[in-house]
Design an enzyme around this catalytic site. Structure first.
Site, PDB file in Angstrom:
ATOM      1  N   GLY A  90     -34.266 -34.384  27.674  1.00  0.00           N
ATOM      2  CA  GLY A  90     -33.473 -33.450  26.838  1.00  0.00           C
ATOM      3  C   GLY A  90     -33.032 -32.194  27.315  1.00  0.00           C
ATOM      4  CD  GLU A 113     -39.169 -41.218  28.911  1.00  0.00           C
ATOM      5  OE1 GLU A 113     -37.867 -41.625  28.364  1.00  0.00           O
ATOM      6  OE2 GLU A 113     -39.841 -40.617  28.417  1.00  0.00           O
ATOM      7  CG  HIS A 123     -42.828 -39.810  25.667  1.00  0.00           C
ATOM      8  ND1 HIS A 123     -42.650 -38.254  25.631  1.00  0.00           N
ATOM      9  CD2 HIS A 123     -41.621 -40.449  25.727  1.00  0.00           C
ATOM     10  CE1 HIS A 123     -41.236 -38.179  25.509  1.00  0.00           C
ATOM     11  NE2 HIS A 123     -40.663 -39.463  25.744  1.00  0.00           N
ATOM     12  CD  GLU A 154     -40.721 -35.421  24.055  1.00  0.00           C
ATOM     13  OE1 GLU A 154     -40.955 -36.211  23.062  1.00  0.00           O
ATOM     14  OE2 GLU A 154     -39.602 -35.143  24.644  1.00  0.00           O
ATOM     15  CG  ASN A 165     -38.752 -41.996  21.712  1.00  0.00           C
ATOM     16  OD1 ASN A 165     -39.231 -41.620  20.877  1.00  0.00           O
ATOM     17  ND2 ASN A 165     -39.590 -41.142  22.994  1.00  0.00           N
ATOM     18  CD1 TRP A 166     -34.163 -43.530  17.239  1.00  0.00           C
ATOM     19  CD2 TRP A 166     -34.203 -43.358  15.150  1.00  0.00           C
ATOM     20  NE1 TRP A 166     -33.199 -44.251  16.622  1.00  0.00           N
ATOM     21  CE2 TRP A 166     -33.357 -44.398  15.425  1.00  0.00           C
ATOM     22  CE3 TRP A 166     -34.825 -43.234  13.777  1.00  0.00           C
ATOM     23  CZ2 TRP A 166     -32.723 -44.905  14.242  1.00  0.00           C
ATOM     24  CZ3 TRP A 166     -33.953 -43.733  12.832  1.00  0.00           C
ATOM     25  CH2 TRP A 166     -33.055 -44.904  13.023  1.00  0.00           C
ATOM     26  CE  LYS A 167     -37.735 -38.020  23.235  1.00  0.00           C
ATOM     27  NZ  LYS A 167     -37.473 -36.810  24.253  1.00  0.00           N
ATOM     28  CB  SER A 224     -30.399 -36.334  30.252  1.00  0.00           C
ATOM     29  OG  SER A 224     -31.099 -35.134  29.677  1.00  0.00           O
ATOM     30  N   GLY A 244     -33.483 -41.284  24.439  1.00  0.00           N
ATOM     31  CA  GLY A 244     -33.942 -40.210  23.326  1.00  0.00           C
ATOM     32  C   GLY A 244     -32.638 -39.811  22.445  1.00  0.00           C
ATOM     33  N   GLY A 245     -32.324 -38.479  22.895  1.00  0.00           N
ATOM     34  CA  GLY A 245     -31.079 -37.956  21.995  1.00  0.00           C
ATOM     35  C   GLY A 245     -29.990 -38.825  21.920  1.00  0.00           C
TER      36      GLY A 245
HETATM   37  P1  13P Z   1     -33.531 -37.623  25.985  1.00  0.00           P
HETATM   38  O1  13P Z   1     -33.080 -38.779  26.539  1.00  0.00           O
HETATM   39  O2  13P Z   1     -33.283 -37.055  24.882  1.00  0.00           O
HETATM   40  O3  13P Z   1     -33.652 -37.007  27.575  1.00  0.00           O
HETATM   41  O4  13P Z   1     -35.183 -38.248  26.058  1.00  0.00           O
HETATM   42  C1  13P Z   1     -35.594 -39.203  26.887  1.00  0.00           C
HETATM   43  C2  13P Z   1     -37.036 -39.632  26.505  1.00  0.00           C
HETATM   44  O5  13P Z   1     -37.974 -38.860  26.280  1.00  0.00           O
HETATM   45  C3  13P Z   1     -37.148 -40.847  25.921  1.00  0.00           C
HETATM   46  O6  13P Z   1     -38.487 -41.296  25.637  1.00  0.00           O
END
Ligand code: 13P
Length: 255
Positions: free
Chosen positions: A169, A163, A95, A97, A10-12, A209, A230-231
């Site tokens: 993050g 999650e 998600h 967010e 997930n590149w956000k 993470s 994510g990251g």
């Molecule tokens: P991180 O891996 O950056 O913690 O993000 C997780 C996430 O929200 C994937 O959808």
């Protein structure tokens, strides 16, 4: 029934047209049909380029959101059929967010997921508790409530993602034991919502993470069938290392 590991990026709100090509070309070259299933979810603007590069490969492309209507006066939204027309195969729904910053509720997340499946897309449906909820001992109750939204979804085109919001993050990963406990509860809940046999085959991903150095331990848990990253997915090498950490064999649901 077996559960093939699923590793999703997930590149956000990251990535550029200039960067997507090199990233995906490197990934496409390495991902083979026999390992984990791999999905990359870049922002909407990069989807056409991403689909073009990934077509004919073992890497599938996903979107990070979609609307619940097929068309209409919904400025700024994207309909699932528009994604399907591009060649997008997956979509993320619910998600945290989206829930935290854009007013997403269990009801709207569920509606988006159902609309996505109607358009032929596979869905990664996200759930997870806040730190306050975990500290108050409410984790399993929150997961049970949030997963009510999967009612009516086709389990053959669904993956759940656990999650925990406090792990997203932050660099604070859930322990493998915490993840397993939540995943087992989600599988029981999915059994009530979708039926026992569907729940045994349902892939439940962990997100929060996930890094190359903790992926193997998390993915080694019995009910952790993949990762939503994510990251650490923004770097092709790092994402590949996580894919590589997944158990190569398909896990039997009866094991
Ligand atoms: P991180 O891996 O950056 O913690 O993000 C997780 C996430 O929200 C994937 O959808």
């Amino acid at each position: 029934m077996s559960r093939r590991p699923l590793i999703a990026a997930n590149w956000k709100m990251h990535g550029t047209v200039a960067s997507v090509q090199a990233y995906l070309e490197a990934l496409v070259e390495r991902v083979a049909g026999s390992g984990p299933e791999v999905v990359v979810c870049p922002p909407f603007t990069l989807l056409p380029a991403a689909v073009l590069i990934a077509t004919g490969s073992e890497v599938a492309i996903g979107a990070q959101n979609c609307h619940w209507e097929d068309a209409g006066a919904f400025t700024g939204e994207v309909a699932p059929a528009m994604l399907a027309e591009l060649g997008v195969r997956w979509v993320i729904a619910g998600h945290s967010e989206r829930r935290q910053y854009f007013g997403e509720s269990d009801a709207t997340a569920g509606a988006r997921a159902r609309a996505a499946q109607r358009a032929g897309l596979d869905v990664i449906f996200c759930v997870g508790e806040t730190l306050e909820q975990r500290e108050a001992g409410e984790t399993l109750a929150v997961l049970e409530r949030q997963s009510t939204a999967i009612d009516g979804l086709d389990p053959a085109h669904l993956a759940l993602a656990y999650e925990p919001i406090w792990a997203i993050g932050t660099g604070k990963t859930a322990t493998a034991t915490q993840a397993q406990e939540a995943h087992a509860a989600l599988r029981r809940r999915a059994g009530e919502m979708l039926g026992e046999s569907a729940s045994a085959g349902l892939r439940i991903l962990y997100g929060g993470s996930v890094k190359p150095d903790n992926a193997a331990q998390l993915l080694g848990e019995r009910d952790v069938d993949g990762a939503l990253v994510g990251g650490a997915s923004l770097d092709a090498e790092g994402f590949w290392a996580i894919i590589h950490a997944a158990p190569g064999e398909r896990r039997g649901a009866e094991e």
